[in-house]
Design a protein around this motif. Structure first.
Motif, PDB file in Angstrom:
ATOM      1  N   CYS A   1      -6.787  -0.779  -0.056  1.00 31.76           N
ATOM      2  CA  CYS A   1      -6.186  -0.887   0.767  1.00 31.76           C
ATOM      3  C   CYS A   1      -7.362  -1.316   2.037  1.00 31.76           C
ATOM      4  O   CYS A   1      -7.695  -0.475   1.686  1.00 31.76           O
ATOM      5  CB  CYS A   1      -5.113   0.221   1.465  1.00 31.76           C
ATOM      6  SG  CYS A   1      -4.472  -0.119   2.886  1.00 31.76           S
TER       7      CYS A   1
ATOM      8  N   CYS B   1      -0.356   3.532   3.328  1.00 32.47           N
ATOM      9  CA  CYS B   1      -0.090   3.125   5.329  1.00 32.47           C
ATOM     10  C   CYS B   1       1.154   2.459   4.996  1.00 32.47           C
ATOM     11  O   CYS B   1       1.679   1.876   5.549  1.00 32.47           O
ATOM     12  CB  CYS B   1      -1.313   2.824   5.844  1.00 32.47           C
ATOM     13  SG  CYS B   1      -1.963   1.067   5.402  1.00 32.47           S
TER      14      CYS B   1
ATOM     15  N   CYS C   1       0.920  -1.123   0.288  1.00 35.09           N
ATOM     16  CA  CYS C   1       0.005  -0.064  -0.108  1.00 35.09           C
ATOM     17  C   CYS C   1       0.723   0.999   0.183  1.00 35.09           C
ATOM     18  O   CYS C   1       1.573   1.637   0.570  1.00 35.09           O
ATOM     19  CB  CYS C   1      -0.974  -0.195   1.472  1.00 35.09           C
ATOM     20  SG  CYS C   1      -1.627   1.385   1.385  1.00 35.09           S
TER      21      CYS C   1
ATOM     22  N   GLU D   1      -7.093  -0.816   4.847  1.00 32.92           N
ATOM     23  CA  GLU D   1      -6.827   0.058   5.806  1.00 32.92           C
ATOM     24  C   GLU D   1      -6.948   1.496   5.933  1.00 32.92           C
ATOM     25  O   GLU D   1      -7.235   2.065   6.809  1.00 32.92           O
ATOM     26  CB  GLU D   1      -5.165  -0.034   6.617  1.00 32.92           C
ATOM     27  CG  GLU D   1      -4.473  -1.445   7.043  1.00 32.92           C
ATOM     28  CD  GLU D   1      -5.450  -1.804   8.473  1.00 32.92           C
ATOM     29  OE1 GLU D   1      -5.444  -0.865   8.914  1.00 32.92           O
ATOM     30  OE2 GLU D   1      -6.179  -2.901   9.267  1.00 32.92           O
ATOM     31  N   CYS D   2      -5.917   1.676   4.461  1.00 33.85           N
ATOM     32  CA  CYS D   2      -6.450   3.062   4.103  1.00 33.85           C
ATOM     33  C   CYS D   2      -7.473   3.616   3.475  1.00 33.85           C
ATOM     34  O   CYS D   2      -7.532   4.653   2.928  1.00 33.85           O
ATOM     35  CB  CYS D   2      -5.452   4.075   4.906  1.00 33.85           C
ATOM     36  SG  CYS D   2      -3.672   3.741   3.511  1.00 33.85           S
TER      37      CYS D   2
ATOM     38  N   SER E   1       1.021  -0.500   5.018  1.00 38.06           N
ATOM     39  CA  SER E   1       0.566  -1.890   4.749  1.00 38.06           C
ATOM     40  C   SER E   1       1.083  -2.912   3.365  1.00 38.06           C
ATOM     41  O   SER E   1       1.323  -2.607   2.853  1.00 38.06           O
ATOM     42  CB  SER E   1      -0.517  -2.493   5.391  1.00 38.06           C
ATOM     43  OG  SER E   1      -1.087  -1.561   4.447  1.00 38.06           O
TER      44      SER E   1
HETATM   45 ZN    ZN Z   1      -2.687   0.957   3.411  1.00 36.29          ZN
END
Ligand code: ZN
Ligand code: PLP
Length: 483
Positions: free
Chosen positions: A34, A21, A18, A36-37, A23
């Motif tokens: 992603c 972030c 990603c 997560e973000c 990850s």
């Molecule tokens: Zn991310």
């Protein structure tokens, strides 16, 4: 069996990385953005350094030998298997004739006008008539691999698009058939019959949503978040990987010597320019090429957020802002908020670190220049789409700005076939561009069919009289002289 016909043993260990972030995710799962973000991924081969044990010379010889292969799995973009997506097994690779598109040197007359040697790479000679097939061949091969590993009985491939992405996605999905179902989501009433013809002909399910392209995108992303669907818009990082093959092919065509080569690429959602940079960088890292080419992104003044960003000289002062687009003849690049912008930044920094400040630049052109350049290219034997015209306009602009030397040569990307965008040629010839395009046709360039004989007159004549009258008319229309 020769080395060229042997399917490679090397398998990459790939991960989604990603850019928002940092990850990382395993490729066992189908990720779009992603979790997560929400940012975009690039796909990285964690064992890439192993490829460095093979010398640049050995790689060049291997790829050159493979140009003669009769193996479908190695004929197209997967000729460069080890470099970009070495995770599929041989029988998972789809080949519909994509890649290996010709680079056609411009005629002496056109070279004289541009002032330097010019060539087009005709990516419109891909199966669905645009470069999007490169990315789809990779994305669908990955889907094939997923189906194999997971024993899924159905997968729905979805994209929002009004043009080339849906044409390519529908084509590959229809070839795979079986568990693969293809859905294309389009803005209702905002697409022409021509833009509809390709996915319909491939048998895709075509759904319409009231609103504009962005509304379709939101529907599609909601589906991807909640259901098992494979989203094929250009956030899909497998597509970017496949598109790297464009760079590999350019390098190979010039015998892996990119000194004094300037590569021009139109920028829309910025997936293509991302892939081209990533591809050249890989070749450089493996010492398959010793020098990077210079890369020029081109944007219309009607959709130019990437140009605006890079037009600020000091990198610290640069600020990315989406723009509101105005109608553009380079319709496939008419995007105000390119989803791959973070990817461009990522690779442009690396590109400049190796090739210097002038290795990556973005130029801006007007709609008028795009149309005039497309007509100029095509009246000199090319088959450029409007985005291909944009590249030629970009070259002329870059020369005006003094960014190019006489001893360099330009490779222009005609991202689709002339015939896909023929409506804009018609508008030019008929002089009926809506004002918002800001294109004023040059009447002397208008080319229209002329009628030789009226059908009523034809009906009143015998067959013999008709042929002789029609021939006489042709003689006077062309001013022919007797032998
Ligand atoms: Zn991310
Ligand atoms: C998609 C497309 C573009 C724009 O490419 P991006 O990867 O979105 O920058 C340009 N030309 C044609 C013909 C396209 O289909």
């Amino acid at each position: 069996m020769s080395l060229a016909n042997t399917f490679p043993e090397y398998r990459a260990k790939m991960e989604y990385h990603c850019l928002g972030c940092n990850s990382r995710y395993d490729i066992k799962e189908l990720h779009y953005t992603c979790p997560e973000c929400g940012s975009v991924f690039i796909l990285e081969d964690l064992t890439f350094d192993e490829l460095k044990k093979t010398s640049g010379k050995e790689w060049r010889e291997l790829f050159d030998a493979r140009t003669a292969t009769k193996k479908d799995s190695l004929r197209g973009i997967f000729r460069f298997y080890e470099l970009f997506a070495a995770v599929m097994e041989e029988d998972e690779i789809l080949y519909l004739g994509e890649g290996n598109t010709p680079i056609v040197a411009s005629s002496p007359a056109l070279n004289k006008i541009t002032g330097i040697k010019t060539a087009y790479k005709n990516d419109g000679q891909n199966p669905s008539a645009s470069f999007k097939d490169r990315g789809m061949a990779c994305a669908f091969s990955y889907i094939n691999a997923l189906l194999n590993k997971n024993n899924w009985d159905e997968i729905l491939t979805v994209c929002a698009s009004t043009g080339d992405t849906s044409a390519a996605a529908a084509l590959y999905a229809s070839y795979m058939g079986g568990p693969v179902k293809s859905v294309v989501i389009l803005p209702q009433g905002k697409v022409t019959p021509q833009q509809l013809a390709q996915p319909l002909g491939s048998g895709a399910k075509v759904l319409e949503v009231p609103g504009v392209f962005d509304d379709c995108m939101k529907v599609v992303e909601h589906l991807a978040d909640n259901y098992r669907v494979a989203l094929l818009n250009s956030k899909n990082s497998w597509r970017i990987l496949g598109q790297e093959s464009y760079a590999f092919e350019v390098a190979q065509w010039y015998d892996w010597d990119l000194k004094d080569k300037c590569i021009f690429v139109p920028i829309g959602n910025a997936g293509n320019i991302t892939a081209v940079m990533a591809g050249f960088l890989k070749l450089y890292e493996l010492e398959i090429i010793n020098e990077l080419p210079r890369l020029f992104g081109v944007q219309s003044a009607h959709a130019d957020p990437v140009y605006r960003y890079y037009s600020v000289n000091d990198p610290k002062e640069r600020e990315y802002k989406p723009v509101t687009v105005q109608p553009s003849v380079a319709q496939a690049a008419m995007i105000g908020n390119p989803v791959s912008f973070p990817r461009v930044k990522h690779f442009a920094e690396k590109f400049e670190a190796i090739g210097g400040k002038n290795a990556f630049q973005v130029v801006q052109v007007s709609e008028q220049q795009i149309m005039d350049s497309m007509l100029l290219a095509n009246s000199n034997g090319h088959i450029a789409c409007t985005q291909g015209g944009e590249c030629l306009a970009g070259l002329i602009r870059a020369k005006e700005l003094g960014l190019i030397n006489e001893n360099e040569m330009a490779v222009l990307d005609s991202t689709a076939h002339q015939l896909k965008f023929v409506g804009f040629q018609d508008m030019y010839y008929q002089n009926d561009f809506p004002d918002e395009y800001e294109v004023t046709p040059d009447a002397s360039k208008a080319n229209k069919p002329e009628l030789v004989i009226k059908s009523t007159e034809k009906d009143s004549l015998s067959e013999e009289q008709y042929i002789s009258k029609a021939a006489d008319n042709v003689v006077s229309m062309l001013g022919l002289e007797k032998k």
